[in-house]
Design an enzyme around this catalytic site. Sequence first.
Site, PDB file in Angstrom:
ATOM      1  N   GLU A   1      36.196  15.963 -31.455  1.00 57.72           N
ATOM      2  CA  GLU A   1      36.183  17.393 -31.762  1.00 57.72           C
ATOM      3  C   GLU A   1      34.749  17.811 -32.076  1.00 57.72           C
ATOM      4  O   GLU A   1      34.239  17.535 -33.155  1.00 57.72           O
ATOM      5  CB  GLU A   1      37.087  17.669 -32.961  1.00 57.72           C
ATOM      6  CG  GLU A   1      38.530  17.220 -32.773  1.00 57.72           C
ATOM      7  CD  GLU A   1      39.213  16.905 -34.097  1.00 57.72           C
ATOM      8  OE1 GLU A   1      39.381  17.833 -34.907  1.00 57.72           O
ATOM      9  OE2 GLU A   1      39.552  15.737 -34.342  1.00 57.72           O
TER      10      GLU A   1
ATOM     11  N   HIS B   1      42.083  22.993 -40.540  1.00 55.90           N
ATOM     12  CA  HIS B   1      42.219  23.627 -39.225  1.00 55.90           C
ATOM     13  C   HIS B   1      42.690  25.082 -39.271  1.00 55.90           C
ATOM     14  O   HIS B   1      43.589  25.485 -38.519  1.00 55.90           O
ATOM     15  CB  HIS B   1      43.156  22.793 -38.346  1.00 55.90           C
ATOM     16  CG  HIS B   1      42.606  21.451 -37.957  1.00 55.90           C
ATOM     17  ND1 HIS B   1      41.263  21.191 -37.849  1.00 55.90           N
ATOM     18  CD2 HIS B   1      43.231  20.272 -37.649  1.00 55.90           C
ATOM     19  CE1 HIS B   1      41.071  19.927 -37.479  1.00 55.90           C
ATOM     20  NE2 HIS B   1      42.247  19.342 -37.364  1.00 55.90           N
TER      21      HIS B   1
ATOM     22  N   HIS C   1      41.070  20.454 -29.747  1.00 57.56           N
ATOM     23  CA  HIS C   1      41.668  19.261 -30.357  1.00 57.56           C
ATOM     24  C   HIS C   1      42.445  18.425 -29.328  1.00 57.56           C
ATOM     25  O   HIS C   1      43.542  17.940 -29.628  1.00 57.56           O
ATOM     26  CB  HIS C   1      42.567  19.684 -31.514  1.00 57.56           C
ATOM     27  CG  HIS C   1      42.668  18.689 -32.629  1.00 57.56           C
ATOM     28  ND1 HIS C   1      43.015  17.368 -32.413  1.00 57.56           N
ATOM     29  CD2 HIS C   1      42.463  18.804 -33.955  1.00 57.56           C
ATOM     30  CE1 HIS C   1      43.035  16.744 -33.581  1.00 57.56           C
ATOM     31  NE2 HIS C   1      42.696  17.582 -34.534  1.00 57.56           N
TER      32      HIS C   1
HETATM   33  C1  GLA Z   1      41.540  16.187 -37.497  1.00 55.14           C
HETATM   34  C2  GLA Z   1      41.515  15.717 -38.888  1.00 55.14           C
HETATM   35  C3  GLA Z   1      42.531  14.635 -39.054  1.00 55.14           C
HETATM   36  C4  GLA Z   1      43.902  15.116 -38.670  1.00 55.14           C
HETATM   37  C5  GLA Z   1      43.870  15.667 -37.290  1.00 55.14           C
HETATM   38  C6  GLA Z   1      45.167  16.347 -36.919  1.00 55.14           C
HETATM   39  O1  GLA Z   1      40.984  15.304 -36.661  1.00 55.14           O
HETATM   40  O2  GLA Z   1      40.255  15.295 -39.315  1.00 55.14           O
HETATM   41  O3  GLA Z   1      42.536  14.187 -40.369  1.00 55.14           O
HETATM   42  O4  GLA Z   1      44.321  16.105 -39.566  1.00 55.14           O
HETATM   43  O5  GLA Z   1      42.836  16.614 -37.137  1.00 55.14           O
HETATM   44  O6  GLA Z   1      46.268  15.574 -37.213  1.00 55.14           O
END
Ligand code: GLA
Length: 385
Positions: free
Chosen positions: A350, A138, A211
């Site tokens: 997402e 991220h 997110h």
């Molecule tokens: C995304 C990732 C997950 C986790 C979340 C945040 O969805 O794929 O593995 O890291 O973000 O916690």
Amino acid sequence: MTAKQNARALLCALLFVGELSLAGSLSSQGMRGIIRKESFGKAASGARIDLYTLSNKKGMEVAITNFGATVVALKVPDRAGKAADVVLGFDTLEGYENGTAYFGATVGRYGNRIGGGQFSIDGKTYTLPKNNGNNTLHGGIVGFNKKVWKAIAAKDGESLEMSYLSVDGEEGFPGNLSVKVAFTLPADRNELKIDYTATTDQDTVLNLTNHSYFNLAGEGNGDILDHVLMLHAKRFTPVDKTLIPTGELRDVAGTPLDFTTATAIGKRISENYEQLVFGKGYDHNWVLARAESEKGLTLAAEAYDPKSGRKLEVLTTEPGVQFYSGNFLDGSAKGKGNKAYGQRAAFCLETQHFPDSPNHPNFPGTLLKPNSVFHSQTVFRFSAK
Ligand code: GLA
């Protein structure tokens, strides 16, 4: 509107100059949209942070802060017309500053993982800080979710535009990247439309997403295992145990990742299927049918909560969607109203390009070049039945 809200709207109309720079709230007599502005506190950096609330006459309300261009609250009616906040989050700015789960945030410069924290463009290797085992997750240590964005009202008060300049070298990425995220709540429809636009002055990679963690029964109201999900995807990108795609595009048919027909999230989540073991549940990228055949904005996912009757449809121009079933939530961070959000208290959809695309030439590309404009759109549409 109550008398108080009316008076406020009038005051706001007097204050309104298009730019959300004045103290106090602002809005819109005669404008289509209503945006209320209030202080959300001061960041540790000293920056003043605001909270903007967009509302419409159909009973929907969305609160967004310019800290991380984050959706803080999203209220929509159930089948009886009763509104509830369907996204996880915090009551205070401090919650978002200290948070590690990306609640509601705009994620960038590169959403999801880059394997080994490295990628190359034209033979030049870029090394990123690793913040998730051996990988970069991220956007790195200080992603777009922790940045202070600028906000202005647009489209007759129906949109809030957030902008941010990510400078060359930030978190290891090349190029000055100018990003704009426009959040639109139409006056006549219960949907949140998010438009991402970006330009760069050097070749770079990007993958922008939102997110939000949804629980259609209302945040803090149990887990989402009974929610029924449909994903318009026939394939997914299997991962290794560090959640980096192997490069394979695998058919969902015959696996617990098959959501081509509406299925309760909890039905197969504990099956002993290696991909579910790696993800501790669902934490995978689905290859949207649209990526394979259709262009433009198309339906990617549908989630339905049988208890409240609330339904969420996700439409996107992106080729993939990361369906994450909140596996890492453990109740340790206290959310709104001091509620503990336990494992699977919410799910994320997402919309995105595939994780680790810069290292997989067979995936749709994430390279952005100077002189071209990146644009992507996602719509979270709500109804109840
Ligand atoms: C995304 C990732 C997950 C986790 C979340 C945040 O969805 O794929 O593995 O890291 O973000 O916690």
